[in-house]
Scaffold this motif. Structure first.
Motif, PDB file in Angstrom:
ATOM      1  N   ALA A 240       0.818  -1.211   0.000  1.00  0.00           N
ATOM      2  CA  ALA A 240       0.000   0.000   0.000  1.00  0.00           C
ATOM      3  C   ALA A 240       0.853   1.262   0.000  1.00  0.00           C
ATOM      4  O   ALA A 240       0.451   2.293  -0.528  1.00  0.00           O
ATOM      5  CB  ALA A 240      -0.926   0.006   1.231  1.00  0.00           C
ATOM      6  N   GLN A 241       2.047   1.173   0.605  1.00  0.00           N
ATOM      7  CA  GLN A 241       2.934   2.339   0.642  1.00  0.00           C
ATOM      8  C   GLN A 241       3.436   2.629  -0.758  1.00  0.00           C
ATOM      9  O   GLN A 241       4.010   1.774  -1.417  1.00  0.00           O
ATOM     10  CB  GLN A 241       4.100   2.085   1.597  1.00  0.00           C
ATOM     11  CG  GLN A 241       3.645   1.983   3.049  1.00  0.00           C
ATOM     12  CD  GLN A 241       4.712   1.392   3.963  1.00  0.00           C
ATOM     13  OE1 GLN A 241       5.757   0.946   3.496  1.00  0.00           O
ATOM     14  NE2 GLN A 241       4.423   1.392   5.259  1.00  0.00           N
ATOM     15  N   LYS A 242       3.236   3.839  -1.212  1.00  0.00           N
ATOM     16  CA  LYS A 242       3.448   4.170  -2.606  1.00  0.00           C
ATOM     17  C   LYS A 242       4.892   3.955  -3.053  1.00  0.00           C
ATOM     18  O   LYS A 242       5.144   3.536  -4.173  1.00  0.00           O
ATOM     19  CB  LYS A 242       3.025   5.609  -2.873  1.00  0.00           C
ATOM     20  CG  LYS A 242       1.534   5.814  -2.675  1.00  0.00           C
ATOM     21  CD  LYS A 242       1.109   7.240  -2.936  1.00  0.00           C
ATOM     22  CE  LYS A 242      -0.384   7.388  -2.728  1.00  0.00           C
ATOM     23  NZ  LYS A 242      -0.849   8.753  -2.985  1.00  0.00           N
ATOM     24  N   GLU A 243       5.838   4.245  -2.185  1.00  0.00           N
ATOM     25  CA  GLU A 243       7.236   4.104  -2.598  1.00  0.00           C
ATOM     26  C   GLU A 243       7.672   2.650  -2.698  1.00  0.00           C
ATOM     27  O   GLU A 243       8.744   2.356  -3.217  1.00  0.00           O
ATOM     28  CB  GLU A 243       8.158   4.829  -1.612  1.00  0.00           C
ATOM     29  CG  GLU A 243       8.182   4.257  -0.199  1.00  0.00           C
ATOM     30  CD  GLU A 243       7.100   4.842   0.691  1.00  0.00           C
ATOM     31  OE1 GLU A 243       7.205   4.703   1.924  1.00  0.00           O
ATOM     32  OE2 GLU A 243       6.156   5.456   0.156  1.00  0.00           O
ATOM     33  N   ASP A 244       6.835   1.725  -2.214  1.00  0.00           N
ATOM     34  CA  ASP A 244       7.241   0.317  -2.202  1.00  0.00           C
ATOM     35  C   ASP A 244       6.716  -0.460  -3.397  1.00  0.00           C
ATOM     36  O   ASP A 244       6.891  -1.661  -3.492  1.00  0.00           O
ATOM     37  CB  ASP A 244       6.737  -0.359  -0.907  1.00  0.00           C
ATOM     38  CG  ASP A 244       7.486   0.149   0.298  1.00  0.00           C
ATOM     39  OD1 ASP A 244       8.645   0.519   0.135  1.00  0.00           O
ATOM     40  OD2 ASP A 244       6.898   0.206   1.387  1.00  0.00           O
ATOM     41  N   ILE A 245       6.025   0.214  -4.316  1.00  0.00           N
ATOM     42  CA  ILE A 245       5.522  -0.513  -5.486  1.00  0.00           C
ATOM     43  C   ILE A 245       6.247  -0.011  -6.716  1.00  0.00           C
ATOM     44  O   ILE A 245       6.364   1.176  -6.929  1.00  0.00           O
ATOM     45  CB  ILE A 245       4.000  -0.303  -5.652  1.00  0.00           C
ATOM     46  CG1 ILE A 245       3.275  -0.980  -4.491  1.00  0.00           C
ATOM     47  CG2 ILE A 245       3.503  -0.868  -6.962  1.00  0.00           C
ATOM     48  CD1 ILE A 245       1.788  -1.005  -4.624  1.00  0.00           C
TER      49      ILE A 245
END
Length: 384
Positions: free
Chosen positions: A379-384
């Motif tokens: 869900a964390q944007k920087e992790d996708i």
């Protein structure tokens, strides 16, 4: 406010504390009950001796503004219920989520035994919820009955607020219908069926949904008519689903009409005996995680005319120049027809596909299958 020295002296005498300039902070709790205290912030901030925090019900704060000057000095912060990591912190566990992140980054699995333990911890979090009062009650008493009573009190306060701004009771009815509407597994919230005794127009319905969304008590997932980058441009305001901002409150709201002794959902949820038709509790938990990590909620439904079948993607995230469909599975996770059909239809738009379920980390072709407690990492944007 005409004599701030006297005002600060009164505060110190009333609360038996010493205020130190530029080192003390003053909290106006439940500020909506005294709008003029909110207006006074302008004068107090200009004075510059201390800092201030205002807290209270957003619904009432927005309504109780008659005859007062709204201070431009206010900086609004959107607060969410405590997430799973913060819940673990409250239980004096400061290491689990860091270790889970490390394992997730390497796409390793945990093994059945550890996964069962972690899922039980997550189900406990779903049961207690993320409201500080309910978590504190659990830590203090370890008594689920008392935790449930705290959550019922919170729900009653919410419903009282809804009735203050809508004396017809329609807002409260929409709020109370959220669990049953999700349980029906329809393509969206059937507002007119909930309010069948009222004459409503599309504009009045949109206004009520806006009120619920602005309250931050409810999260709204809109249908994306064209699931593509920039999902907000394709959202259908008349087609939506409603989720509670806190899954712990969702559990209690679902059985609010029953006494706690009849509420076997606690035991079933904690011991993974949850029946298939209560899987929407997990869907609400995923919605809560996505919202608290800064994502807007979107879903997508479509039909296969030849096969006469309907499909639904529970959530869609927009990442980079692609989209990531998510399917939530409380059971039968090996069958994922919807996300497969979605891939056939929109393969050129998809970055990653995810199934969120109760089992260990695995891959099914290019679909990453993860347990619920890892949701925040996708869900964390920087992790996708």
């Amino acid at each position: 406010m005409s004599d701030l020295n006297y005002f600060f002296l009164q505060l110190q005498l009333q609360y038996k504390v010493d205020l130190t300039e530029r080192k003390s902070i003053i909290i106006f709790d439940e500020v909506q009950l005294c709008p003029y205290a909110r207006q006074a912030i302008k004068t107090l901030v200009k004075d510059g001796r201390y800092d201030y925090i205002e807290t209270g019900s957003l619904i009432s704060i927005k309504k109780n503004v008659k005859d007062i000057l709204i201070p431009s000095e206010e900086r609004k912060l959107q607060m969410h219920p405590m997430d799973f990591e913060e819940f673990l912190w409250a239980l004096n566990d400061n290491s689990t989520m860091k270790l889970l992140k490390s394992v997730f980054d390497n796409k390793k699995n945990f093994g059945d035994r550890l996964n069962r333990k972690l899922m039980r911890d997550f189900r406990l979090y779903m049961l207690v919820g993320g409201m500080p009062q309910s978590i504190n009650e659990y830590i203090t008493t370890n008594n689920c009955r008392k935790v449930d009573m705290v959550k019922r009190d919170i729900l009653n306060l919410y419903e009282d607020d809804f009735r203050k701004i809508d004396s017809t009771g329609r807002l409260a009815m929409l709020f109370e219908a959220i669990p049953s509407q999700l349980n029906k597994n329809t393509r969206g919230f059937q507002t007119k069926k909930v309010l069948n005794s009222y004459k409503t127009t599309d504009n009045s319905i949109l206004s009520m949904i806006s009120e619920l969304k602005d309250s931050k008590v409810v999260s709204v997932a809109y249908h994306a008519n064209d699931p593509n980058v920039g999902l907000s441009a394709y959202k259908d305001l008349n087609k939506f689903k409603l989720y509670l901002a806190d899954t712990g409150l969702f559990v209690t709201l679902q059985f609010k009409d029953k006494d706690f002794t009849d509420n076997i959902i606690y035991e079933k949820l904690l011991n993974d005996k949850l029946s298939a038709n209560l899987g929407y509790l997990y869907e609400n938990a995923v919605a809560q995680i996505l919202t608290s990590t800064g994502n807007e909620l979107f879903y997508y439904t479509f039909s296969n005319v030849k096969q006469k079948k309907n499909y639904e993607i529970d959530f869609i995230l927009s990442r980079k120049n692609k989209i990531c469909p998510i399917e939530v599975k409380s059971s039968n996770y090996k069958v994922h027809t919807s996300i497969d059909e979605f891939y056939v239809k929109f393969s050129d738009r998809i970055l990653n596909r995810y199934i969120i379920h109760s089992k260990d980390v695995s891959k099914d072709k290019d679909i990453l299958c993860i347990p619920f407690y890892l949701t925040q990492f996708i869900a964390q944007k920087e992790d996708i």
